[in-house]
Enzyme design. Structure first.
Site, short mmCIF file in Angstrom:
data_model
loop_
_atom_site.label_atom_id
_atom_site.label_comp_id
_atom_site.label_asym_id
_atom_site.label_seq_id
_atom_site.Cartn_x
_atom_site.Cartn_y
_atom_site.Cartn_z
N LEU A 111 -14.88 5.27 -5.34
CA LEU A 111 -13.48 4.92 -5.08
C LEU A 111 -13.03 3.72 -5.89
CD1 LEU A 111 -11.01 5.46 -3.14
CD2 LEU A 111 -11.87 3.52 -1.84
N ARG B 166 -0.67 9.40 -0.40
CA ARG B 166 -1.81 9.88 -1.19
C ARG B 166 -1.74 11.35 -1.54
NH1 ARG B 166 -6.67 6.43 1.77
NH2 ARG B 166 -6.07 4.47 0.76
N GLN C 299 -8.27 14.59 3.13
CA GLN C 299 -7.56 13.77 2.15
C GLN C 299 -8.31 13.63 0.83
OE1 GLN C 299 -6.75 9.28 2.73
NE2 GLN C 299 -4.78 10.30 2.80
N GLU D 162 -6.92 1.78 -3.46
CA GLU D 162 -5.46 1.83 -3.59
C GLU D 162 -4.89 0.41 -3.75
OE1 GLU D 162 -3.65 4.78 -1.09
OE2 GLU D 162 -2.11 3.37 -0.45
N HIS E 28 -11.93 12.07 0.18
CA HIS E 28 -12.00 10.71 0.69
C HIS E 28 -12.06 10.60 2.21
CE1 HIS E 28 -11.47 6.40 0.74
NE2 HIS E 28 -10.33 6.48 1.38
N PHE F 273 0.85 -1.19 0.00
CA PHE F 273 0.00 0.00 0.00
C PHE F 273 0.89 1.24 0.00
CE2 PHE F 273 -4.61 0.86 0.96
CZ PHE F 273 -5.11 -0.23 0.31
N ARG G 92 -3.19 10.79 5.96
CA ARG G 92 -3.31 9.42 6.44
C ARG G 92 -2.76 8.44 5.41
NH1 ARG G 92 -7.00 5.24 5.48
NH2 ARG G 92 -8.59 6.49 4.48
N HIS H 291 -8.22 11.25 -2.33
CA HIS H 291 -7.69 9.94 -2.75
C HIS H 291 -7.33 10.03 -4.23
CE1 HIS H 291 -7.52 5.68 -3.66
NE2 HIS H 291 -7.64 5.39 -2.38
C1 FAD Z 1 -15.09 3.83 -0.13
C2 FAD Z 1 -14.16 3.81 1.04
C3 FAD Z 1 -13.15 2.85 1.12
C4 FAD Z 1 -12.28 2.84 2.20
N1 FAD Z 1 -11.31 1.88 2.25
C5 FAD Z 1 -10.49 1.82 3.34
C6 FAD Z 1 -9.53 0.80 3.47
O1 FAD Z 1 -9.43 -0.11 2.66
N2 FAD Z 1 -8.72 0.81 4.55
C7 FAD Z 1 -8.80 1.76 5.52
O2 FAD Z 1 -8.04 1.72 6.48
N3 FAD Z 1 -9.73 2.75 5.42
C8 FAD Z 1 -10.57 2.79 4.37
N4 FAD Z 1 -11.52 3.79 4.29
C9 FAD Z 1 -11.71 4.68 5.43
C10 FAD Z 1 -12.44 3.93 6.53
O3 FAD Z 1 -13.31 3.00 5.96
C11 FAD Z 1 -13.27 4.87 7.41
O4 FAD Z 1 -12.49 5.95 7.84
C12 FAD Z 1 -13.75 4.11 8.63
O5 FAD Z 1 -14.41 2.92 8.24
C13 FAD Z 1 -14.68 4.95 9.48
O6 FAD Z 1 -15.22 4.12 10.49
P1 FAD Z 1 -16.03 4.73 11.68
O7 FAD Z 1 -16.40 3.60 12.55
O8 FAD Z 1 -15.26 5.85 12.28
O9 FAD Z 1 -17.33 5.40 11.03
P2 FAD Z 1 -18.42 4.84 10.00
O10 FAD Z 1 -18.15 3.49 9.53
O11 FAD Z 1 -18.62 5.92 9.01
O12 FAD Z 1 -19.72 4.73 10.93
C14 FAD Z 1 -20.37 5.87 11.44
C15 FAD Z 1 -21.57 5.41 12.24
O13 FAD Z 1 -22.14 6.53 12.90
C16 FAD Z 1 -23.53 6.51 12.74
N5 FAD Z 1 -24.01 7.90 12.85
C17 FAD Z 1 -23.53 9.00 12.20
N6 FAD Z 1 -24.25 10.08 12.57
C18 FAD Z 1 -25.17 9.66 13.45
C19 FAD Z 1 -26.21 10.32 14.17
N7 FAD Z 1 -26.47 11.63 14.05
N8 FAD Z 1 -26.99 9.56 14.99
C20 FAD Z 1 -26.78 8.22 15.13
N9 FAD Z 1 -25.81 7.56 14.44
C21 FAD Z 1 -25.02 8.28 13.63
C22 FAD Z 1 -23.75 5.87 11.38
O14 FAD Z 1 -25.05 5.35 11.29
C23 FAD Z 1 -22.68 4.79 11.42
O15 FAD Z 1 -23.16 3.66 12.12
C24 FAD Z 1 -12.41 3.80 3.22
C25 FAD Z 1 -13.42 4.75 3.15
C26 FAD Z 1 -14.27 4.77 2.07
C27 FAD Z 1 -15.31 5.84 2.02
#
Ligand code: FAD
Length: 564
Positions: A241, A275, A229, A244, A342, A113, A377, A231
């Site tokens: 997306l 990135r 960021q 990567e 991203h 990566f 990141r 991407h």
């Molecule tokens: C397309 C894509 C691919 C990616 N690929 C990778 C990868 O391969 N490797 C890597 O390390 N990172 C990757 N990332 C980044 C990574 O996936 C995210 O940064 C990470 O998953 C975020 O996780 P989280 O638990 O912080 O939030 P999220 O998974 O975004 O979850 C947020 C939660 O909060 C809840 N929520 C939000 N607002 C409220 C509210 N007002 N009331 C109640 N609930 C609420 C939502 O319902 C959800 O359950 C990727 C991101 C994207 C967009």
């Protein structure tokens, strides 16, 4: 009124990992999410998760790469913890059932990566997030005696008691419109990033910065908000997306002259530079007229450099995305991509246990800023961040809860939020539509607060945001019902996104240097003498963002020139 030891808002990877840790530590837990948990944006994570697990790799090497990737803005104490704890976390996932890829010898296999000096990204094809999220969800059910799930509950405010402790939230049942107080001894925000403040973005429609804005409004400072960021490989039309992982497997980038241009910008790492570096190189090629596709707005990502069998095995999701959303068969021809929004490196400022300066309020995952990512990141470090600091927040919050009684909460905030929604619903239908305001916000952010920035563009963007804040006060809400009223929620989310955008742009204006994802064409150099520090943003008494600074923690890696 539901009450628990620990309330977790958000059920992506950070929230679910926190819930599991808090329950294992003996706490009663409520986990809430505005959508079904497995629809959280974490489900879209594709490429993988980093850990220095191979005997020839080391956590120090992972940490150094992360520090360098962060352009020396990352806090090295937090980075050390993340990288040291990564191998055990990965094995824990394996043991609870995540089917990580195995190589021909039957060992856990890795892919390369960006910005990494060893191949240390573990993965499940290109559906790594989905694979981990579903396994964690099973674990939540296993602890059903201690973990209550509130699925499709939307948080509108955080609650605090008279001493200023955070002690719960107000939330709306999306299915019925009922509003309730949730009380708890500790609250963990795990609400993800704010990508929807940009258009286009790789982030799902639900990623609207709710937790960042909720914490800011509750008096918690935000940090590194200017660090957003882009991407390097997103679809030109819609921002989807292309992981990567494609470049990790050997895909290459070409300009309109058929030149593998990254050889000029990053002779050692080429496509696998960090990135910010690749995105800037691409934008330069496009701006200088060497782009491809409609209006020369993209570049070619050639995945055919990867053997077809391997593409179909390890990158099958992007084969589908290419076919369905760009009409391109990536196993046979290059696909047109460009840099796209991203990830939010910035967020709610926390310590290494997820604690914010507001007692009882924690944050973990993309909503939080420790800061492990600093100015930029590394790919596959976010999944790791969500799990390590989700777990640590859950453990610490359970500990806090074990030492205190349940706080008393009044109905004042609940009444205020119910009145706020009544006002939304009874608005005159004369204002602009929410989608229209959101569109203008995202377009302006993507124009002025993107890969390249300058004072003039950022000022224009800030003026736009301030005007849109006024428009949002009067925006048109169509649906007046109570059942799945997404219109009302959309109006509230718009307010959250505007707060995120405002704090992002204000910090970007203030940082008069170039570091990581912030490249100021009017201040093109990194300036460690003045700017080796975080910008913290708090909500001032006048409703405007107040800026202050905090030190970057350096343990063993002094800033150096950054080349790839
Ligand atoms: C397309 C894509 C691919 C990616 N690929 C990778 C990868 O391969 N490797 C890597 O390390 N990172 C990757 N990332 C980044 C990574 O996936 C995210 O940064 C990470 O998953 C975020 O996780 P989280 O638990 O912080 O939030 P999220 O998974 O975004 O979850 C947020 C939660 O909060 C809840 N929520 C939000 N607002 C409220 C509210 N007002 N009331 C109640 N609930 C609420 C939502 O319902 C959800 O359950 C990727 C991101 C994207 C967009």
């Amino acid at each position: 009124m539901p009450s628990h030891d620990v309330l977790i808002i958000g059920a992506g990877l950070a929230g679910q990992r926190a819930a599991l840790a808090a329950a294992r530590a003996g706490a009663t837990v409520a986990i809430t999410s505005k959508v079904h948990p497995v629809r959280s944006h974490s489900v879209a994570a594709a490429g993988g998760i980093n850990a220095a697990l191979n005997p020839e790799d080391s956590w120090e090497s992972h940490a150094y790469d992360t520090v360098k990737g962060s352009d020396y803005l990352g806090d090295q104490d937090a980075i050390e913890i993340m990288c040291k704890e990564a191998p055990d976390e990965l094995l824990e996932l394996e043991h609870i059932g995540v089917t990580f890829h195995r190589n021909d010898r039957g060992e856990l296999g890795t892919r390369a990566f960006g910005g990494a000096s060893a191949a240390r990204t573990y993965y499940v094809a290109d559906i790594t997030g989905q694979a981990i999220l579903h396994v964690l969800y099973e674990q939540l059910m296993k602890y059903a005696d201690r973990i209550d799930r509130y699925e499709e509950w939307f948080t509108t405010s955080l609650l605090s008691d008279d001493e200023g402790n955070c002690c719960g939230c107000v939330a709306r049942d999306v299915r019925s419109g009922t509003m309730e107080n949730f009380t708890a001894k500790a609250v963990i925000l795990a609400t993800g990033g704010a990508g929807q403040a940009y258009k286009p973005t790789t982030n799902g429609l639900i990623v609207t910065g709710d937790g960042i804005a909720l914490a800011y409004r509750a008096g918690a400072p935000l940090m590194d908000m200017e660090m957003v960021q882009y991407h390097p490989t997103t679809l030109v039309e819609n921002g989807f997306l292309i992981t990567e992982g494609a470049r990790g497997e050997g895909a290459q980038l070409f300009n309109s002259e058929g030149e593998r241009f990254m050889e000029r910008y990053a002779p050692n790492k080429v496509e696998l530079a960090s990135r910010d570096v690749v995105s800037r190189a691409e934008q330069t090629e496009i701006d200088e007229g060497r782009g491809v596709g409609a209006n020369g707005a993209g570049l070619h990502l050639d995945v055919t450099k990867v053997p077809r069998k391997r593409i179909l095995e390890a990158l099958r999701e992007i084969v589908n995305i290419g076919r369905d959303f760009a009409g391109t068969d990536i196993t046979r021809e290059p696909i047109v991509i460009r840099p796209g929004q991203h990830y939010y490196m910035g967020g709610v400022k926390t310590d290494v246990w997820g604690q914010t300066p507001v007692p009882g309020l924690y944050a973990a995952g993309e909503v939080a800023c420790l800061s492990v990512h600093g100015g930029n990141r590394l790919g596959a470090n976010s999944l790791l961040d969500t799990l390590i600091f989700g777990r640590r927040s859950g453990e610490h919050a359970a500990q806090r809860a074990s030492e205190m009684a349940l706080p008393q909460v009044s109905d004042t905030q609940l009444d205020d939020d119910m009145a706020m929604i009544d006002r939304l619903i009874s608005r005159e239908r004369t204002g602009r539509r929410i989608a229209e305001i959101k569109d203008e916000l995202g377009t302006s952010m993507n124009k002025h607060c993107a890969v390249f920035r300058d004072a003039e563009g950022l000022d224009t963007c800030l003026q736009t945001i301030r005007r849109l804040k006024q428009d949002a006060e009067r925006a048109y809400v169509d649906d007046r019902g109570t059942v799945f009223n997404q219109d009302v929620l959309g109006a509230i989310e718009l307010g959250f996104m505007l707060d995120c955008a405002e704090t992002t742009v204000v910090a970007a204006i203030h940082r008069t240097e170039s570091r990581g994802a912030q490249f100021r064409t009017d201040f093109p150099e990194r300036n460690d003498d003045e700017w080796l520090k975080h910008i913290d943003v708090s909500l001032g008494g006048d409703g405007e963002p107040d800026l202050s600074y905090s030190e970057v923690t350096i343990t063993q890696w002094q800033p150096e020139a950054r080349t790839y």
